[in-house]
Scaffold this motif. Structure first.
Motif, PDB file in Angstrom:
ATOM      1  N   VAL A 158      -3.891 -15.441  38.244  1.00 41.09           N
ATOM      2  CA  VAL A 158      -4.727 -16.562  38.906  1.00 41.09           C
ATOM      3  C   VAL A 158      -5.949 -16.095  39.120  1.00 41.09           C
ATOM      4  N   LEU A 159      -5.952 -14.803  39.615  1.00 43.63           N
ATOM      5  CA  LEU A 159      -7.428 -14.242  39.786  1.00 43.63           C
ATOM      6  C   LEU A 159      -8.406 -14.231  38.422  1.00 43.63           C
ATOM      7  N   VAL A 167     -20.298 -16.512  44.963  1.00 40.42           N
ATOM      8  CA  VAL A 167     -18.926 -16.526  45.422  1.00 40.42           C
ATOM      9  C   VAL A 167     -18.170 -15.164  45.012  1.00 40.42           C
ATOM     10  N   MET A 168     -17.164 -15.335  45.832  1.00 40.68           N
ATOM     11  CA  MET A 168     -16.145 -14.154  46.119  1.00 40.68           C
ATOM     12  C   MET A 168     -14.807 -14.849  45.851  1.00 40.68           C
ATOM     13  N   SER A 180     -11.553 -16.495  37.539  1.00 41.41           N
ATOM     14  CA  SER A 180     -12.765 -15.707  37.539  1.00 41.41           C
ATOM     15  C   SER A 180     -13.540 -16.535  36.300  1.00 41.41           C
ATOM     16  N   GLU A 181     -12.869 -16.828  35.149  1.00 38.60           N
ATOM     17  CA  GLU A 181     -13.208 -17.276  34.250  1.00 38.60           C
ATOM     18  C   GLU A 181     -13.793 -18.715  34.177  1.00 38.60           C
ATOM     19  N   ARG A 196     -17.890 -19.612  34.034  1.00 41.08           N
ATOM     20  CA  ARG A 196     -18.290 -20.659  32.983  1.00 41.08           C
ATOM     21  C   ARG A 196     -19.192 -21.744  33.750  1.00 41.08           C
ATOM     22  N   ASP A 197     -19.208 -21.611  35.047  1.00 43.17           N
ATOM     23  CA  ASP A 197     -19.791 -22.858  35.377  1.00 43.17           C
ATOM     24  C   ASP A 197     -21.196 -22.454  36.229  1.00 43.17           C
TER      25      ASP A 197
END
Length: 209
Positions: free
Chosen positions: A20-21, A11-12, A25-26, A30-31
Motif C-alpha cells: 500500500v505504501l 505530503v507525508m 508513493s507512486e 505522479r501527481d
C-alpha cells in the motif's frame, strides 16, 4: 500577467502495509499537485520524520503500529505547524467517526478510487474537511468524547484500579487536583462515583479505542 505556478502540497505517508505504501508513493509522485516528502511504516518513524520536516498533509493508516493514528494525532496536536491528517482506512464500523473525533481533517476509503484519495488530500490542504456520511448524533451522545485529554488519562488509570494517591504520584499532581478532575469526570459522564465511572468506561468501548 500570467499566474504564478502553485507550490506543490508537501505530503507525508505512513502505512504498515509495504504494498500500500509503495502504491501510494507512486500515485503521489505522479501527481504534480503534490510533493512527496517522506514515507514510514510505523507511527514512531513517522513521528520522527514529521517533527524534523513539517508538511501540509499527512496520509496515515488508522491502525498504524505501534501508537495508532488517534494517539499520533493527539501527540502532534501540541506542536506548531501541525499537519492536516487524512486517514486512509477501511470504511467499516466507526472508523470515520473516530477519525473525525481524533482530529483528522479527512477520511479516504481503501476500497475507493485512487483519485478520491488525491482529491481528498487536495481539499484538506485547501482547508476543507472531507468525510463520508457520519451520524453526528452519535458523537454528541457519547460523553467520553467530552473529556479533556487529562481527564481521559485519569479515567483510564482509574479503570486499572489506581487509588487517588497512586494517581497523584503517577501524574505528578496533588491529591486535591486528582479529586477536582474526578469530580469533573463524574459530572460529564453523569455518574456518582469511581465504580460507576469505571463501568461507564468499559461499557462505552473506550477501552478498545
Amino acid at each position: 500577467m500570467s499566474e504564478l505556478p502553485q507550490q506543490p502540497i508537501d505530503v507525508m505517508l505512513a502505512d504498515n502495509n509495504p504494498l500500500v505504501l509503495s502504491a501510494m508513493s507512486e500515485i503521489f509522485e505522479r501527481d504534480p499537485r503534490f510533493s512527496l516528502v517522506a514515507t514510514s511504516a510505523t507511527a514512531e518513524g513517522f513521528l520522527g520524520a514529521v517533527m524534523r520536516v513539517p508538511v501540509k498533509v499527512c496520509v496515515i493508516a488508522w491502525n498504524l503500529p505501534v501508537l495508532g493514528a488517534a494517539k499520533l494525532i493527539e501527540v502532534l496536536r501540541e506542536q506548531e505547524n501541525v499537519p492536516r491528517f487524512v486517514i486512509y482506512g477501511d470504511e467499516v464500523g466507526d472508523v470515520p467517526r473516530l477519525a473525525m473525533q481524533a482530529g483528522a481533517a479527512g477520511f479516504a476509503s481503501r476500497s475507493g478510487e485512487v483519485e478520491v484519495l488525491l482529491e481528498t488530500c487536495a481539499d484538506v490542504a485547501a482547508g476543507k474537511m472531507v468525510f463520508p456520511f457520519i451520524d453526528v448524533r452519535k458523537m454528541q451522545q457519547d460523553p467520553i468524547h467530552s473529556l479533556s485529554r487529562k481527564e481521559r488519562v485519569i479515567l483510564e488509570a482509574l479503570a486499572k484500579g489506581l487509588s487517588n494517591r497512586e494517581l497523584s504520584k503517577d501524574l505528578q499532581i496533588s491529591t486535591n487536583t486528582v479529586k477536582f478532575h474526578l469530580s469533573n469526570i463524574y459530572e460529564k459522564l453523569s455518574v456518582k462515583n469511581r465504580t460507576q465511572a469505571i463501568a461507564f468506561y468499559y461499557s462505552s468501548g473506550a477501552a478498545s479505542d
